[in-house]
Design an enzyme around this catalytic site. Structure first.
Site: not given
Ligand code: NAD
Length: 247
Positions: A33, A114, A130, A240
């Site tokens: 995410a 997703i 996912h 990132i």
């Molecule tokens: P998570 O929310 O558990 O972790 C996100 C990580 O990314 C954290 O460690 C945070 O510090 C880091 N982070 C946030 N912004 C950042 C950036 N700009 N640069 C670098 N690091 C950054 O997310 P996860 O590990 O992907 O797991 C959560 C679940 O959430 C996944 O299964 C996913 O399917 C789902 N999800 C998906 C989305 C999406 O599709 N964009 C959004 C929210 C959650």
């Protein structure tokens, strides 16, 4: 005492990453995410992430299979409000990953996201562990519906046949697609460089994928510490999108 992550350390780490990327033609990227937060999509576990906001039920409960079955109205209210960002655009991380694939350096993107932003940026080989909000199917007749069609329907979307439409997204309590998981394992096993970014690495089985990597260029790019930092050959602590802009 633990050394503070300094500007100097960051610059050196990005320099090392750039050099490894230049030398490699078998990179695999595995993200979560955090890859999309710079596109305006909140993650789950950051302080401003979904898990730290207040809802009638915890988000893990709402986006579980049993809750979806029991209370589709509440599920869809949350899902449409908090998990769909139809106007989000790819950021530098998505764009540079697409460019690296085009240049023959990157073999695949494996994502827990997703949102479809990697494909929107031009990536071709994307393993969506996912699922995707862009695919939706009637649970009775299996007719396909686009995201736009779902959003155009008020509340719970129903198919013409009367069946409820379900997003092709893996909910809590549901298993991962074994074909996608196997392909992801194979990409990681054969990669000479594995870049992991924007994931807290706590959601299993996805987080366990890192254990299949056999090379000596394991890179973590994350804003916060992850449980595999101590296994990594290089840790870049930062945003990132900004890191990828320097590649
Ligand atoms: P998570 O929310 O558990 O972790 C996100 C990580 O990314 C954290 O460690 C945070 O510090 C880091 N982070 C946030 N912004 C950042 C950036 N700009 N640069 C670098 N690091 C950054 O997310 P996860 O590990 O992907 O797991 C959560 C679940 O959430 C996944 O299964 C996913 O399917 C789902 N999800 C998906 C989305 C999406 O599709 N964009 C959004 C929210 C959650």
């Amino acid at each position: 005492m633990e050394e503070k992550y300094s500007e100097k350390k960051y610059t050196e780490a990005v320099g090392q990453l750039r050099q490894w990327v230049e030398e490699s033609d078998n990179i695999v990227f595995f993200g979560g995410a955090g890859v999309s937060t710079e596109s305006g999509i909140p993650d789950f576990r950051s302080v401003d992430g979904l898990y730290n906001q207040q809802y009638a039920y915890p988000p893990e409960t709402i986006i579980s299979h049993s809750f979806y079955k029991r209370n589709p109205e509440e599920f869809y209210r949350f899902y449409k409000d908090r998990m769909i960002f139809a106007d989000a655009k790819p950021n530098a991380a998505h764009q540079v990953l697409a460019r690296l694939e085009e240049q023959g350096k990157l073999r695949a993107v494996i994502t827990q996201n997703i949102d479809g932003l990697h494909q929107m940026a031009g990536s071709k080989e994307v393993m969506e562990l996912h699922g995707s909000v862009h695919r939706n199917y009637c649970s009775r007749c299996h007719r396909f519906y686009s995201l736009e069609e779902i959003l155009a329907m008020d509340g719970v979307p129903y198919c013409e046949c009367g069946g409820i439409i379900k997003p092709d997204v893996v909910l809590y309590e549901e298993g991962l697609d074994q074909g996608i998981l196997q392909k992801s394992v194979s990409y990681i096993r054969h990669a000479d460089m594995l870049i992991i970014g924007g994931t807290s690495l706590v959601v299993y089985p996805a987080a366990g994928l890192v254990n299949y990597y056999q090379g000596n260029k394991l890179v973590i790019i994350n804003k916060t510490v992850t449980p595999v930092d101590n296994q990594a050959d290089l840790v870049v602590q930062g945003k990132i999108g900004e890191v990828f802009q320097n590649l």
